[in-house]
Design an enzyme around this catalytic site. Sequence first.
Site, PDB file in Angstrom:
ATOM      1  N   ASP A  36      -2.736   4.250   2.695  1.00 28.28           N
ATOM      2  CA  ASP A  36      -1.547   3.554   3.178  1.00 28.28           C
ATOM      3  C   ASP A  36      -1.982   2.415   4.105  1.00 28.28           C
ATOM      4  OD1 ASP A  36       1.205   3.025   4.152  1.00 28.28           O
ATOM      5  OD2 ASP A  36       1.630   5.055   3.429  1.00 28.28           O
ATOM      6  N   ASP A  62      -4.344  -1.114   0.744  1.00 29.21           N
ATOM      7  CA  ASP A  62      -3.338  -2.055   0.253  1.00 29.21           C
ATOM      8  C   ASP A  62      -3.394  -1.965  -1.263  1.00 29.21           C
ATOM      9  OD1 ASP A  62      -1.834  -4.177  -0.659  1.00 29.21           O
ATOM     10  OD2 ASP A  62      -2.878  -5.713   0.518  1.00 29.21           O
ATOM     11  N   VAL A  63      -2.419  -1.336  -1.884  1.00 31.05           N
ATOM     12  CA  VAL A  63      -2.507  -1.034  -3.318  1.00 31.05           C
ATOM     13  C   VAL A  63      -2.534  -2.285  -4.187  1.00 31.05           C
ATOM     14  CG1 VAL A  63      -1.455   1.246  -3.087  1.00 31.05           C
ATOM     15  CG2 VAL A  63      -0.002  -0.747  -3.593  1.00 31.05           C
ATOM     16  N   ASN A  89       1.769   6.828  -5.775  1.00 30.12           N
ATOM     17  CA  ASN A  89       3.121   7.062  -5.256  1.00 30.12           C
ATOM     18  C   ASN A  89       3.726   5.833  -4.586  1.00 30.12           C
ATOM     19  OD1 ASN A  89       5.394   8.706  -3.946  1.00 30.12           O
ATOM     20  ND2 ASN A  89       4.240   7.987  -2.165  1.00 30.12           N
ATOM     21  N   TYR A 155      13.674  -3.444 -10.234  1.00 34.80           N
ATOM     22  CA  TYR A 155      13.135  -2.096 -10.034  1.00 34.80           C
ATOM     23  C   TYR A 155      12.988  -1.381 -11.379  1.00 34.80           C
ATOM     24  CZ  TYR A 155      12.439   2.471  -7.834  1.00 34.80           C
ATOM     25  OH  TYR A 155      11.913   3.679  -7.428  1.00 34.80           O
ATOM     26  N   THR A 190      16.760  10.608   1.303  1.00 31.40           N
ATOM     27  CA  THR A 190      15.963   9.987   2.367  1.00 31.40           C
ATOM     28  C   THR A 190      16.916   9.495   3.456  1.00 31.40           C
ATOM     29  OG1 THR A 190      16.104   7.765   1.406  1.00 31.40           O
ATOM     30  CG2 THR A 190      14.276   9.180   0.670  1.00 31.40           C
TER      31      THR A 190
END
Length: 250
Positions: A36, A62-63, A89, A155, A190
């Site tokens: 993360d 940092d993906v 994820n 999305y 959430t």
Amino acid sequence: MRLAQKTALITGGAQGLGAAIARLFAAEGATVFLGDLKAEDGNKTAAEISQKGGKAFFVTLDVASEQSWIDAMAQVQSKAGRLDVLVNNAGINIREPVEVMKAENLDTMLAVNVKGPFLGTKHAIPLLRKSGGGSIINMSSVCGLVGHAYTTEAYTLTKGAVTLFTKSIAVRYAKDNIRCNCINPSTVDTPLIQELFKDPQRKQERLGEVPLGRLCTDVDVANAALFLASDEASFINGIALPVDGGTVAD
């Protein structure tokens, strides 16, 4: 323990759904790496896991950066000597409809939601192969299976890409005993969703589409990830698993 002697890297692992997956994996015996950019949250989650007898490390990731993936995998290799499970994820949603969405915001979503899993898979495969195989779990969405009236088009675009990317990796790398599956949750409960639910109409919209009549929880998703990561799922490859209370059943 279902993940004894296994090592897992979970992106977006500092908090939220990623942290829930990390906690469950560690409780089942895995050494977990929380990838993360949120160092404070990530170190806090890792410390909580360790205090409960698990084994966890935070790793800056940092993906959307290939060099960051290279560095993260080097840390996994250095500290654990192996990788058995990758959970892609990390994801974002910039809620702008297609007609008004800024091109740079689309680029940002594609970088995190699509490029991230692509790069993670690219750099995980050599380590998984070295370990004799393993499991890649991509976090998609019901929006990666069907059009969704309450979700923006960008999305859906990114999650649809993740679903088919999963299947492509599954068929190509099965020969290396590397399984690749994705989880396709419906709306997850959430703090952000609870804020949304202050509007009674929006609450009814979301709950009304779920036959089981409740929201998905982070535990629901973490349990699905645990199964796909475990040897119990050794013949499960290339699936898109809805964790949605029946939302896409009809």
